[in-house]
Scaffold this motif. Structure first.
Motif, PDB file in Angstrom:
ATOM      1  N   GLN A 194       0.829  -1.210   0.000  1.00 32.05           N
ATOM      2  CA  GLN A 194       0.000   0.000   0.000  1.00 32.05           C
ATOM      3  C   GLN A 194       0.866   1.263   0.000  1.00 32.05           C
ATOM      4  O   GLN A 194       0.668   2.184   0.780  1.00 32.05           O
ATOM      5  CB  GLN A 194      -0.951  -0.009   1.188  1.00 32.05           C
ATOM      6  CG  GLN A 194      -1.827  -1.254   1.286  1.00 32.05           C
ATOM      7  CD  GLN A 194      -2.599  -1.509  -0.006  1.00 32.05           C
ATOM      8  OE1 GLN A 194      -2.328  -2.465  -0.723  1.00 32.05           O
ATOM      9  NE2 GLN A 194      -3.539  -0.638  -0.332  1.00 32.05           N
ATOM     10  N   TRP A 252      -2.095  -3.185  -4.122  1.00 32.00           N
ATOM     11  CA  TRP A 252      -3.077  -2.105  -4.086  1.00 32.00           C
ATOM     12  C   TRP A 252      -4.415  -2.705  -3.685  1.00 32.00           C
ATOM     13  O   TRP A 252      -4.635  -3.915  -3.796  1.00 32.00           O
ATOM     14  CB  TRP A 252      -3.183  -1.400  -5.444  1.00 32.00           C
ATOM     15  CG  TRP A 252      -3.858  -2.208  -6.528  1.00 32.00           C
ATOM     16  CD1 TRP A 252      -3.292  -3.179  -7.302  1.00 32.00           C
ATOM     17  CD2 TRP A 252      -5.230  -2.122  -6.926  1.00 32.00           C
ATOM     18  NE1 TRP A 252      -4.218  -3.723  -8.160  1.00 32.00           N
ATOM     19  CE2 TRP A 252      -5.420  -3.080  -7.970  1.00 32.00           C
ATOM     20  CE3 TRP A 252      -6.311  -1.343  -6.524  1.00 32.00           C
ATOM     21  CZ2 TRP A 252      -6.648  -3.260  -8.592  1.00 32.00           C
ATOM     22  CZ3 TRP A 252      -7.537  -1.525  -7.161  1.00 32.00           C
ATOM     23  CH2 TRP A 252      -7.699  -2.470  -8.183  1.00 32.00           C
ATOM     24  N   GLY A 258      -0.598   2.330  -3.890  1.00 33.69           N
ATOM     25  CA  GLY A 258      -1.478   1.489  -3.093  1.00 33.69           C
ATOM     26  C   GLY A 258      -2.957   1.675  -3.338  1.00 33.69           C
ATOM     27  O   GLY A 258      -3.773   0.936  -2.769  1.00 33.69           O
ATOM     28  N   GLY A 259      -3.349   2.638  -4.192  1.00 36.34           N
ATOM     29  CA  GLY A 259      -4.761   2.925  -4.404  1.00 36.34           C
ATOM     30  C   GLY A 259      -5.267   2.543  -5.781  1.00 36.34           C
ATOM     31  O   GLY A 259      -4.495   2.261  -6.701  1.00 36.34           O
ATOM     32  N   HIS A 303      -3.384   2.233  -9.640  1.00 38.51           N
ATOM     33  CA  HIS A 303      -3.437   1.032 -10.476  1.00 38.51           C
ATOM     34  C   HIS A 303      -4.010   1.357 -11.856  1.00 38.51           C
ATOM     35  O   HIS A 303      -3.500   0.878 -12.887  1.00 38.51           O
ATOM     36  CB  HIS A 303      -4.286  -0.036  -9.792  1.00 38.51           C
ATOM     37  CG  HIS A 303      -4.448  -1.278 -10.598  1.00 38.51           C
ATOM     38  ND1 HIS A 303      -5.585  -1.547 -11.333  1.00 38.51           N
ATOM     39  CD2 HIS A 303      -3.605  -2.318 -10.814  1.00 38.51           C
ATOM     40  CE1 HIS A 303      -5.438  -2.703 -11.948  1.00 38.51           C
ATOM     41  NE2 HIS A 303      -4.251  -3.201 -11.651  1.00 38.51           N
ATOM     42  N   TYR A 352       2.305  -6.330  -9.792  1.00 37.92           N
ATOM     43  CA  TYR A 352       1.382  -5.350  -9.213  1.00 37.92           C
ATOM     44  C   TYR A 352       0.106  -6.082  -8.838  1.00 37.92           C
ATOM     45  O   TYR A 352      -0.728  -6.396  -9.689  1.00 37.92           O
ATOM     46  CB  TYR A 352       1.110  -4.254 -10.249  1.00 37.92           C
ATOM     47  CG  TYR A 352       0.635  -2.929  -9.711  1.00 37.92           C
ATOM     48  CD1 TYR A 352       0.264  -2.743  -8.386  1.00 37.92           C
ATOM     49  CD2 TYR A 352       0.536  -1.829 -10.561  1.00 37.92           C
ATOM     50  CE1 TYR A 352      -0.165  -1.523  -7.921  1.00 37.92           C
ATOM     51  CE2 TYR A 352       0.109  -0.588 -10.115  1.00 37.92           C
ATOM     52  CZ  TYR A 352      -0.238  -0.443  -8.787  1.00 37.92           C
ATOM     53  OH  TYR A 352      -0.668   0.780  -8.333  1.00 37.92           O
ATOM     54  N   ASP A 362      -3.503  -6.967  -7.025  1.00 37.64           N
ATOM     55  CA  ASP A 362      -4.778  -6.496  -6.489  1.00 37.64           C
ATOM     56  C   ASP A 362      -5.065  -7.293  -5.221  1.00 37.64           C
ATOM     57  O   ASP A 362      -5.429  -8.468  -5.271  1.00 37.64           O
ATOM     58  CB  ASP A 362      -5.893  -6.705  -7.523  1.00 37.64           C
ATOM     59  CG  ASP A 362      -7.271  -6.271  -7.023  1.00 37.64           C
ATOM     60  OD1 ASP A 362      -7.374  -5.862  -5.846  1.00 37.64           O
ATOM     61  OD2 ASP A 362      -8.235  -6.352  -7.807  1.00 37.64           O
ATOM     62  N   HIS A 392      -6.164   0.471   4.814  1.00 32.75           N
ATOM     63  CA  HIS A 392      -4.765   0.841   4.565  1.00 32.75           C
ATOM     64  C   HIS A 392      -3.800   0.047   5.441  1.00 32.75           C
ATOM     65  O   HIS A 392      -2.720  -0.344   4.980  1.00 32.75           O
ATOM     66  CB  HIS A 392      -4.589   2.340   4.808  1.00 32.75           C
ATOM     67  CG  HIS A 392      -3.216   2.846   4.499  1.00 32.75           C
ATOM     68  ND1 HIS A 392      -2.638   2.732   3.248  1.00 32.75           N
ATOM     69  CD2 HIS A 392      -2.302   3.486   5.273  1.00 32.75           C
ATOM     70  CE1 HIS A 392      -1.431   3.270   3.263  1.00 32.75           C
ATOM     71  NE2 HIS A 392      -1.197   3.732   4.476  1.00 32.75           N
TER      72      HIS A 392
END
Length: 498
Positions: free
Chosen positions: A357, A388, A405-406, A410, A457, A459, A467
């Motif tokens: 994150q 993320w 992280g959001g 992404h 990366y 999900d 968070h």
């Protein structure tokens, strides 16, 4: 009635004895007074250098209460504080510190000139990408100027045990507040002595690696609004979960890890409604870059990678959360800011970094047209693994940024990759799925991810519900997989293909 000569003599003798008794008593009471307590000495020093507030004290809790705080496993806690330069960096600086600062300024100026030339030469110049590195370098350089606040090494605690199940013992190997723990006599030398602190850490880590035949060095950093007690609790959960996972896995039974965790001044003195103060976001993201480019860079690029150069089978892993991810990412691409002498070859690299994150703009990693990112994954052996989550609203607090992280970060990464040829794409996207058994399941599957040469990366929406929801067996399993994966062979040298 008149006193007789005898009674008068007795009176004089009594007074003399009383006076003598008082003198002896007073002298004894002065000599028997306890010396100034350690707590008083710490407070006096803190007042002198501007770190005596309740908030700032929370970033050196171990100095005040070492018996009740600490790591649950062998390793090091490196504590960094921040204060005005005039308190801790008297002019002229010691020769080593002056040379250190001078190199940083010269490198920042040279980078500025080079990036300006690149911006003029590029037909598709994205000035935000080109000048992001310039801005970071200049922020780091600015932190070494006299009028500004600067971070310094406050203290380093070593945690050790003779046997695997022995009680952990703790001792300070450096304290800027105490001369008997390698600290300076003069307050104005505290900044210069931070370099001494790094040498003391290097000496102890090198000795541990030799004595315990360490296989893997882990450098951790936590993020925004995490005081020292919070950092220690988080490390005990994060790394403790990882060690518990390793104990259950026969393939990990031979791992002998060494932990180095950072605690740093990551918050402001007041919070809105008892929660986080959003106005500290901008200051603390800058502090994360400065610490990443200075002290964390020395720990990663000089100490850890210096050991790896001498012992090629030793691997180096970074794990950062939130601004801690930003901090450690900065340490990876600011290596050339540090003086080159005694630093390992650039072919010696960090094996992998897990950024949970991360509060860093995805533009630091993504490519746009012919403009390369600050951290170019195609030119390094370091494997980056990012998470993320759609559930993370904290990392989206700055609405105009695209933090890793959001969800917006992404989406920007996918957008940047879309027009690129397959061979030039930067990210390998995957989904981390909850199985109910804490086993890591991904889509695409793990073997496919292992063969990918891109930044991974993930999900983590199914696993990370907010968070700070990272202290879970699933996250520990992810780190265990990264460490045991055949994607990180124990060898040196840049990848020949991407």
């Amino acid at each position: 009635m008149h006193a007789t000569p005898v009674s008068r003599a007795c009176l004089h003798t009594s007074l003399a004895l009383l006076t003598l008794t008082c003198q002896v008593s007073c002298h004894s009471s002065r000599s028997l007074q306890p010396p100034e307590s350690r707590e008083v000495r710490l407070t006096t020093k803190a007042k002198a250098i501007g770190t005596n507030s309740t908030r700032k004290r929370s970033y050196r809790r171990m100095l005040h209460d070492p018996d009740s705080l600490g790591l649950n496993f062998p390793g090091y806690l490196v504590a960094l504080e921040k204060t005005q330069s005039r308190h801790i960096a008297a002019r002229p600086l010691a020769a080593a510190a002056a040379s250190f600062d001078r190199h940083i300024h010269e490198k920042a100026d040279a980078t500025h000139q080079r990036l300006e030339a690149e911006a003029k030469a590029s037909a598709h110049a994205d000035l935000r990408i080109l000048h992001d590195r310039d801005t970071i370098y200049r922020e780091i350089a600015k932190a070494t100027l006299a009028p500004h606040s600067r971070p310094f090494v406050s203290h380093i605690y070593k945690h050790e045990s003779k046997e695997p199940f022995d009680r952990i013992s703790k001792r300070a190997i450096y304290s800027a507040y105490e001369t008997d723990v390698h600290g300076p006599e003069r307050n104005g030398d505290i900044y210069a002595y931070s370099l001494n602190a790094m040498r003391e850490l290097e000496k102890n880590v090198a000795q541990d690696v030799r004595d315990r035949d360490i296989t893997d060095i882990f450098v951790y950093s936590m993020g925004w609004n995490t005081d020292q007690q919070g950092a220690l609790e988080n490390y005990n959960a994060l790394f403790g979960n990882f060690l518990a996972q390793c104990e259950k896995d026969p393939q990990m039974k031979n791992i002998r890890p060494l932990f180095i965790g950072l605690s740093w001044d990551s918050g402001w003195k007041f919070r809105l409604g008892g929660g986080m103060n959003p106005f500290s976001f901008w200051t603390k993201k800058s502090d994360a870059d400065v610490i990443g480019g200075l002290w964390a860079s020395i720990i990663v690029n000089h100490i850890a990678l210096g050991i790896k150069q001498q012992r090629p089978n030793t691997r180096v892993f970074l794990v950062g959360h939130s601004f801690g991810g930003r901090l450690l990412l900065t340490s990876l691409f600011t290596r050339d800011l540090l003086p080159p002498q005694d630093f390992p070859s650039k072919n010696v690299q960090v094996d992998a970094a897990l950024l949970l994150q991360a509060a860093a703009n995805v533009g630091r990693l993504s490519r746009k047209h012919d403009v390369l990112p600050i951290f170019d994954a195609s030119k390094t052996d370091t494997r980056l693994v990012l998470t993320w989550s759609k559930n993370d609203s904290t990392v989206e607090i700055a609405r105009w940024t695209r933090n890793i992280g959001g969800a917006r970060g992404h989406a920007r990464a996918e957008l940047r990759d879309r027009p690129l040829p397959e061979k030039d794409k930067v990210f390998q996207h995957f989904v981390i799925q909850r199985t109910g058994t804490h086993l890591l399941k991904t889509d695409p599957d793990l073997p496919a991810l292992e063969q990918s040469h891109r930044i991974l990366y993930g999900d983590a929406t199914q696993v990370i519900s907010s968070h700070s929801d990272i202290y879970t067996p699933e996250v520990a399993t992810m780190l265990k997989y990264i460490v045991k994966s055949e994607a990180f062979p124990r060898s040196q040298g840049k990848k020949t293909a991407r």
